[in-house]
Design a protein around this motif. Sequence first.
Motif, PDB file in Angstrom:
ATOM      1  N   VAL A 181       0.857  -1.190   0.000  1.00  0.00           N
ATOM      2  CA  VAL A 181       0.000   0.000   0.000  1.00  0.00           C
ATOM      3  C   VAL A 181       0.890   1.236   0.000  1.00  0.00           C
ATOM      4  O   VAL A 181       1.809   1.350   0.813  1.00  0.00           O
ATOM      5  N   ILE A 182       0.627   2.150  -0.928  1.00  0.00           N
ATOM      6  CA  ILE A 182       1.388   3.400  -1.051  1.00  0.00           C
ATOM      7  C   ILE A 182       0.444   4.562  -0.763  1.00  0.00           C
ATOM      8  O   ILE A 182      -0.667   4.613  -1.299  1.00  0.00           O
ATOM      9  N   ALA A 183       0.874   5.496   0.067  1.00  0.00           N
ATOM     10  CA  ALA A 183       0.122   6.737   0.271  1.00  0.00           C
ATOM     11  C   ALA A 183       0.825   7.844  -0.501  1.00  0.00           C
ATOM     12  O   ALA A 183       2.016   8.088  -0.298  1.00  0.00           O
ATOM     13  N   ALA A 184       0.092   8.481  -1.412  1.00  0.00           N
ATOM     14  CA  ALA A 184       0.612   9.615  -2.181  1.00  0.00           C
ATOM     15  C   ALA A 184       0.013  10.877  -1.567  1.00  0.00           C
ATOM     16  O   ALA A 184      -1.153  11.199  -1.803  1.00  0.00           O
ATOM     17  N   VAL A 185       0.812  11.593  -0.776  1.00  0.00           N
ATOM     18  CA  VAL A 185       0.300  12.684   0.057  1.00  0.00           C
ATOM     19  C   VAL A 185       0.723  14.030  -0.500  1.00  0.00           C
ATOM     20  O   VAL A 185       1.911  14.333  -0.594  1.00  0.00           O
ATOM     21  N   GLN A 186      -0.264  14.836  -0.858  1.00  0.00           N
ATOM     22  CA  GLN A 186       0.001  16.249  -1.126  1.00  0.00           C
ATOM     23  C   GLN A 186      -0.939  17.088  -0.295  1.00  0.00           C
ATOM     24  O   GLN A 186      -1.994  16.617   0.165  1.00  0.00           O
ATOM     25  N   GLY A 187      -0.543  18.319  -0.042  1.00  0.00           N
ATOM     26  CA  GLY A 187      -1.372  19.177   0.787  1.00  0.00           C
ATOM     27  C   GLY A 187      -1.489  18.644   2.201  1.00  0.00           C
ATOM     28  O   GLY A 187      -0.531  18.124   2.772  1.00  0.00           O
ATOM     29  N   VAL A 188      -2.682  18.741   2.759  1.00  0.00           N
ATOM     30  CA  VAL A 188      -2.906  18.439   4.169  1.00  0.00           C
ATOM     31  C   VAL A 188      -3.116  16.942   4.417  1.00  0.00           C
ATOM     32  O   VAL A 188      -3.889  16.291   3.716  1.00  0.00           O
ATOM     33  N   ALA A 189      -2.405  16.425   5.410  1.00  0.00           N
ATOM     34  CA  ALA A 189      -2.657  15.094   5.972  1.00  0.00           C
ATOM     35  C   ALA A 189      -2.685  15.298   7.481  1.00  0.00           C
ATOM     36  O   ALA A 189      -1.659  15.240   8.147  1.00  0.00           O
ATOM     37  N   ALA A 190      -3.869  15.578   8.004  1.00  0.00           N
ATOM     38  CA  ALA A 190      -3.987  15.956   9.407  1.00  0.00           C
ATOM     39  C   ALA A 190      -4.934  15.029  10.148  1.00  0.00           C
ATOM     40  O   ALA A 190      -5.857  14.460   9.560  1.00  0.00           O
ATOM     41  N   GLY A 191      -4.695  14.889  11.458  1.00  0.00           N
ATOM     42  CA  GLY A 191      -5.565  14.059  12.277  1.00  0.00           C
ATOM     43  C   GLY A 191      -5.682  12.656  11.719  1.00  0.00           C
ATOM     44  O   GLY A 191      -4.679  11.980  11.486  1.00  0.00           O
ATOM     45  N   ALA A 192      -6.929  12.225  11.496  1.00  0.00           N
ATOM     46  CA  ALA A 192      -7.152  10.893  10.934  1.00  0.00           C
ATOM     47  C   ALA A 192      -6.531  10.751   9.551  1.00  0.00           C
ATOM     48  O   ALA A 192      -6.187   9.644   9.131  1.00  0.00           O
ATOM     49  N   GLY A 193      -6.364  11.872   8.837  1.00  0.00           N
ATOM     50  CA  GLY A 193      -5.694  11.826   7.536  1.00  0.00           C
ATOM     51  C   GLY A 193      -4.224  11.464   7.682  1.00  0.00           C
ATOM     52  O   GLY A 193      -3.664  10.742   6.858  1.00  0.00           O
ATOM     53  N   PHE A 194      -3.592  11.970   8.733  1.00  0.00           N
ATOM     54  CA  PHE A 194      -2.211  11.591   9.066  1.00  0.00           C
ATOM     55  C   PHE A 194      -2.186  10.103   9.403  1.00  0.00           C
ATOM     56  O   PHE A 194      -1.330   9.352   8.927  1.00  0.00           O
ATOM     57  N   GLY A 195      -3.135   9.673  10.234  1.00  0.00           N
ATOM     58  CA  GLY A 195      -3.220   8.256  10.585  1.00  0.00           C
ATOM     59  C   GLY A 195      -3.424   7.378   9.371  1.00  0.00           C
ATOM     60  O   GLY A 195      -2.809   6.314   9.257  1.00  0.00           O
ATOM     61  N   LEU A 196      -4.276   7.823   8.432  1.00  0.00           N
ATOM     62  CA  LEU A 196      -4.519   7.052   7.222  1.00  0.00           C
ATOM     63  C   LEU A 196      -3.237   6.891   6.411  1.00  0.00           C
ATOM     64  O   LEU A 196      -2.925   5.795   5.925  1.00  0.00           O
ATOM     65  N   ALA A 197      -2.475   7.974   6.268  1.00  0.00           N
ATOM     66  CA  ALA A 197      -1.214   7.896   5.529  1.00  0.00           C
ATOM     67  C   ALA A 197      -0.254   6.898   6.167  1.00  0.00           C
ATOM     68  O   ALA A 197       0.430   6.137   5.482  1.00  0.00           O
ATOM     69  N   LEU A 198      -0.224   6.890   7.495  1.00  0.00           N
ATOM     70  CA  LEU A 198       0.706   6.021   8.214  1.00  0.00           C
ATOM     71  C   LEU A 198       0.338   4.542   8.141  1.00  0.00           C
ATOM     72  O   LEU A 198       1.159   3.690   8.480  1.00  0.00           O
ATOM     73  N   THR A 199      -0.888   4.220   7.697  1.00  0.00           N
ATOM     74  CA  THR A 199      -1.235   2.810   7.522  1.00  0.00           C
ATOM     75  C   THR A 199      -0.564   2.222   6.293  1.00  0.00           C
ATOM     76  O   THR A 199      -0.526   0.996   6.130  1.00  0.00           O
ATOM     77  N   ALA A 200      -0.045   3.080   5.420  1.00  0.00           N
ATOM     78  CA  ALA A 200       0.576   2.617   4.184  1.00  0.00           C
ATOM     79  C   ALA A 200       1.973   2.066   4.456  1.00  0.00           C
ATOM     80  O   ALA A 200       2.629   2.428   5.431  1.00  0.00           O
ATOM     81  N   ASP A 201       2.436   1.210   3.560  1.00  0.00           N
ATOM     82  CA  ASP A 201       3.791   0.672   3.668  1.00  0.00           C
ATOM     83  C   ASP A 201       4.820   1.716   3.255  1.00  0.00           C
ATOM     84  O   ASP A 201       5.916   1.783   3.826  1.00  0.00           O
ATOM     85  N   LEU A 202       4.483   2.513   2.258  1.00  0.00           N
ATOM     86  CA  LEU A 202       5.372   3.559   1.755  1.00  0.00           C
ATOM     87  C   LEU A 202       4.577   4.852   1.665  1.00  0.00           C
ATOM     88  O   LEU A 202       3.462   4.866   1.137  1.00  0.00           O
ATOM     89  N   VAL A 203       5.154   5.946   2.165  1.00  0.00           N
ATOM     90  CA  VAL A 203       4.521   7.258   2.071  1.00  0.00           C
ATOM     91  C   VAL A 203       5.369   8.137   1.166  1.00  0.00           C
ATOM     92  O   VAL A 203       6.537   8.415   1.467  1.00  0.00           O
ATOM     93  N   LEU A 204       4.779   8.581   0.064  1.00  0.00           N
ATOM     94  CA  LEU A 204       5.427   9.532  -0.830  1.00  0.00           C
ATOM     95  C   LEU A 204       4.771  10.880  -0.611  1.00  0.00           C
ATOM     96  O   LEU A 204       3.546  10.987  -0.602  1.00  0.00           O
TER      97      LEU A 204
END
Length: 274
Positions: A109-132
């Motif tokens: 699982v890859i999280a492609a993060v642009q802009g805001v990743a806050a609160g549960a959005g931060f948590g969602l990104a961290l569930t990924a194996d790789l965060v870009l």
Amino acid sequence: MNQAGTESNLLYEQENGIGVITINRPHRMNAIDIATRNELRRLLENLSADRTLKVLILSGAGGNFCSGGDVKDMSAVAEAGSENIEARRQRMLNLHPIVQMLVNFDRPVIAAVQGVAAGAGFGLALTADLVLAATNARFCAAFGRVGAVPDLGTFYTLPRAVGLQRAKELVFSAREVDAEEALQLGIALEVHPPEQLMVRARAIATAMANASGTVLSISKRALNQSVRSDLQTMLNLEAEGAAIALNTEFHTDAAKRFANKQPPKFRWPRKEET
């Protein structure tokens, strides 16, 4: 392209074994309300059974990843006075299958993060194996700002990403972390210009889609378990995993390619290639 499913708050597309889930609430900076949470849970349940899917990418529409739980949605529930403590606890427990399915998903699982990743959005990104991360990405464990505690698995994933002391500082302070600091802390694997973020995510996903799914699945499960296990258990998993992996068609083909000096089927893409 296979449009495997479109929901009101989520978009999903799949092509060549690569699936992309896009949170599609740009007017709310992709905040997760109850409807979105339920849609995501149903979609992940379906994807768990889809063996044509090789790699999953998480993203957000409109220039943001996810601004967290929809505070407006939560405020409406609070004002209605329809929840007691146990009801609120149960509502949070209903989030847990999403965390479990993503963390334990037997494909990358890859999280492609642009802009805001806050609160549960931060948590969602961290569930990924790789965060870009895009250069404009902003990560924030913002829970304390609204008198809440971390959710969507953040108590579990954040210390494993940055270490215990730094996790405490990020949660206690509720401060923003920009893309470069996220890279230094180990939250993000790579940082790219916004216009190149999905290009890079797809390039990595394509490479992994051409790897041995058996090896990736075994490796992910073992690495996840390693942080709460002991040496002997990990050595046993290593032996069991090797026995399975070395008995696959992928390994047989790769060995032949190596012996015949042919290029490998799987190769990780260099940054300059994307």
